[in-house]
Design a protein around this motif. Structure first.
Motif, short mmCIF file in Angstrom:
data_model
loop_
_atom_site.label_atom_id
_atom_site.label_comp_id
_atom_site.label_asym_id
_atom_site.label_seq_id
_atom_site.Cartn_x
_atom_site.Cartn_y
_atom_site.Cartn_z
N SER A 73 -41.06 2.37 72.85
CA SER A 73 -39.57 3.75 72.55
C SER A 73 -38.45 2.28 72.79
CB SER A 73 -39.46 4.51 73.66
OG SER A 73 -38.57 4.25 74.75
N VAL A 74 -37.43 2.62 72.49
CA VAL A 74 -36.79 1.63 72.62
C VAL A 74 -35.36 1.22 74.16
CG1 VAL A 74 -35.09 1.86 70.37
CG2 VAL A 74 -34.48 3.44 72.72
N ALA A 75 -36.51 2.36 75.10
CA ALA A 75 -36.35 1.84 76.43
C ALA A 75 -37.23 1.00 77.10
CB ALA A 75 -35.79 2.79 77.11
N GLN A 76 -37.99 0.84 76.30
CA GLN A 76 -39.00 0.10 76.38
C GLN A 76 -40.92 0.31 77.47
OE1 GLN A 76 -39.58 -3.45 75.50
NE2 GLN A 76 -37.31 -2.54 73.76
N GLU A 77 -40.37 1.69 76.97
CA GLU A 77 -41.19 3.29 77.49
C GLU A 77 -42.40 3.14 76.62
OE1 GLU A 77 -39.14 5.99 78.86
OE2 GLU A 77 -38.13 5.13 80.51
N GLY A 78 -43.78 2.71 76.82
CA GLY A 78 -44.93 2.80 76.06
C GLY A 78 -45.05 4.44 76.33
N TYR A 79 -45.64 5.66 74.71
CA TYR A 79 -46.37 6.32 75.41
C TYR A 79 -47.63 6.54 73.60
CZ TYR A 79 -41.94 7.67 76.65
OH TYR A 79 -40.62 7.86 77.27
N LEU A 80 -48.43 6.95 74.85
CA LEU A 80 -49.60 7.08 73.07
C LEU A 80 -50.52 8.67 72.98
CD1 LEU A 80 -52.43 6.33 72.87
CD2 LEU A 80 -53.62 6.80 74.80
N GLY A 81 -50.27 8.62 72.41
CA GLY A 81 -50.47 10.08 71.39
C GLY A 81 -51.80 10.08 70.82
N LEU A 82 -52.67 11.06 71.49
CA LEU A 82 -54.26 11.67 71.08
C LEU A 82 -54.47 12.49 70.42
CD1 LEU A 82 -56.83 10.34 70.49
CD2 LEU A 82 -57.03 11.01 73.33
N THR A 83 -54.73 13.12 69.22
CA THR A 83 -55.22 14.60 69.24
C THR A 83 -56.72 14.56 67.99
OG1 THR A 83 -53.10 14.23 67.68
CG2 THR A 83 -53.99 15.67 66.29
N ALA A 84 -57.20 15.42 68.46
CA ALA A 84 -58.32 15.72 67.78
C ALA A 84 -58.45 16.54 66.29
CB ALA A 84 -58.99 16.48 68.62
N HIS A 85 -59.58 16.51 65.90
CA HIS A 85 -59.48 16.68 64.13
C HIS A 85 -61.35 17.57 64.00
CE1 HIS A 85 -55.64 15.07 63.31
NE2 HIS A 85 -56.29 13.51 63.80
N TRP A 86 -61.28 18.78 64.00
CA TRP A 86 -62.37 19.08 64.09
C TRP A 86 -62.36 20.46 62.72
CZ3 TRP A 86 -59.62 20.27 67.85
CH2 TRP A 86 -59.26 21.82 67.78
N VAL A 87 -64.23 20.84 62.58
CA VAL A 87 -63.91 21.62 61.63
C VAL A 87 -65.06 23.12 62.02
CG1 VAL A 87 -65.27 21.83 59.22
CG2 VAL A 87 -64.42 19.55 59.53
N THR A 88 -64.12 24.40 62.06
CA THR A 88 -64.83 25.57 62.84
C THR A 88 -65.98 25.47 61.60
OG1 THR A 88 -63.76 26.94 61.25
CG2 THR A 88 -62.67 25.84 63.65
N SER A 89 -66.68 26.84 62.51
CA SER A 89 -68.12 27.04 61.98
C SER A 89 -67.64 28.04 60.66
CB SER A 89 -68.92 28.05 63.14
OG SER A 89 -68.10 29.29 63.28
#
Length: 258
Positions: free
Chosen positions: A179-195
């Motif tokens: 970010s502009v405040a020099q703070e790091g972030y991580l986003g993790l998203t899962a994707h799958w197909v149902t039955s």
């Protein structure tokens, strides 16, 4: 003579054309203009509670036996500040205003919540009042924190059960940024197909990182999230950008997947 020239040892000093001096009004007109300007300046309502001593050029407070004085050059805000801090009750009475007390506000709120149906019994009215009190009571920050954490844990357990029942593999997308405040972030998203062949996606984690998120730091955070949800062995495809730290992260993850 159009101009005046003065000889010095250094240079000539040329003066501009002589102009007649500006015409000045009479002393009487000057005094009148000053008085008119002061009258315009002193149109604030607070001035009627202060007496002007023209000889001393000071304003004297007009409330009771107050001896507070201010110079004539002071603005109305100075007089208002003193009046509010020392003579608020007297000022409001003289100005025809009343103070909004907490009791009057409470009475107005209680009156606003009166029932429309006048046939309610006192017992029913008391029950309605108790309901409104419970509705408008704001919980403390500790209560809110406990409720939010409890709800999040219930939702997390539900997500873990759903991910455990996924028939196939799970793909992941991740993106770290600063970010502009020099703070790091991580986003993790899962994707799958149902039955039922429905495409599903879910945000597994949104965590803070050091400002310099290297490949090793990313690996630790991602593996911690995957182990928490129990899907480290079910990953299939990864989608990420081509930054240097992401390449280092993928190279560090290869031995774990093999």
């Amino acid at each position: 003579m159009p101009y005046v020239a003065k000889w010095t040892k250094v240079n000539w000093t040329m003066c501009r054309w002589r102009l007649p001096p500006p015409s000045l009004g009479s002393p009487t007109s000057t005094v009148k203009s000053k008085r008119a300007a002061n009258e315009v300046k002193r149109r604030a309502p607070i001035y009627k509670y202060w007496n002007l001593d023209e000889k001393a050029k000071k304003f004297r407070c007009g409330f009771g036996k107050c001896r507070q004085t201010y110079a004539e050059t002071n603005s109305s805000s100075m007089l208002t500040a003193h009046t509010k801090s020392c003579h608020l009750t007297e000022w409001e009475k003289a100005d025809g205003r009343t103070t909004n007390s907490t009791s009057s506000k409470s009475a107005a709120v209680a009156k606003a919540f009166q029932p429309v149906d006048p046939k309610l019994s006192p017992k029913e009215q008391q029950a309605i009042d108790d309901r409104f009190k419970r509705l408008i009571t704001v919980p403390s920050r500790f209560t809110l924190k406990a409720c939010l954490c409890a709800d999040f844990e219930k939702y997390r357990q539900k997500v873990k059960a759903e991910l455990a029942n996924v028939p196939g593999r799970i793909s992941l997308t991740l993106d770290p940024w600063t970010s502009v405040a020099q703070e790091g972030y991580l986003g993790l998203t899962a994707h799958w197909v149902t039955s039922e062949f429905e495409l599903r996606e879910l945000l597994l984690g949104f965590v803070s990182l050091p400002a310099e998120h290297t490949g090793e730091v990313l690996k630790e955070e991602v593996m911690s999230i995957l182990r928490d949800y129990g899907i480290a062995h079910k990953t299939f495809a990864w989608t990420m950008d081509g930054a240097a730290n992401m390449k280092a992260f993928f190279n560090d993850m290869k031995p774990d997947f093999n």
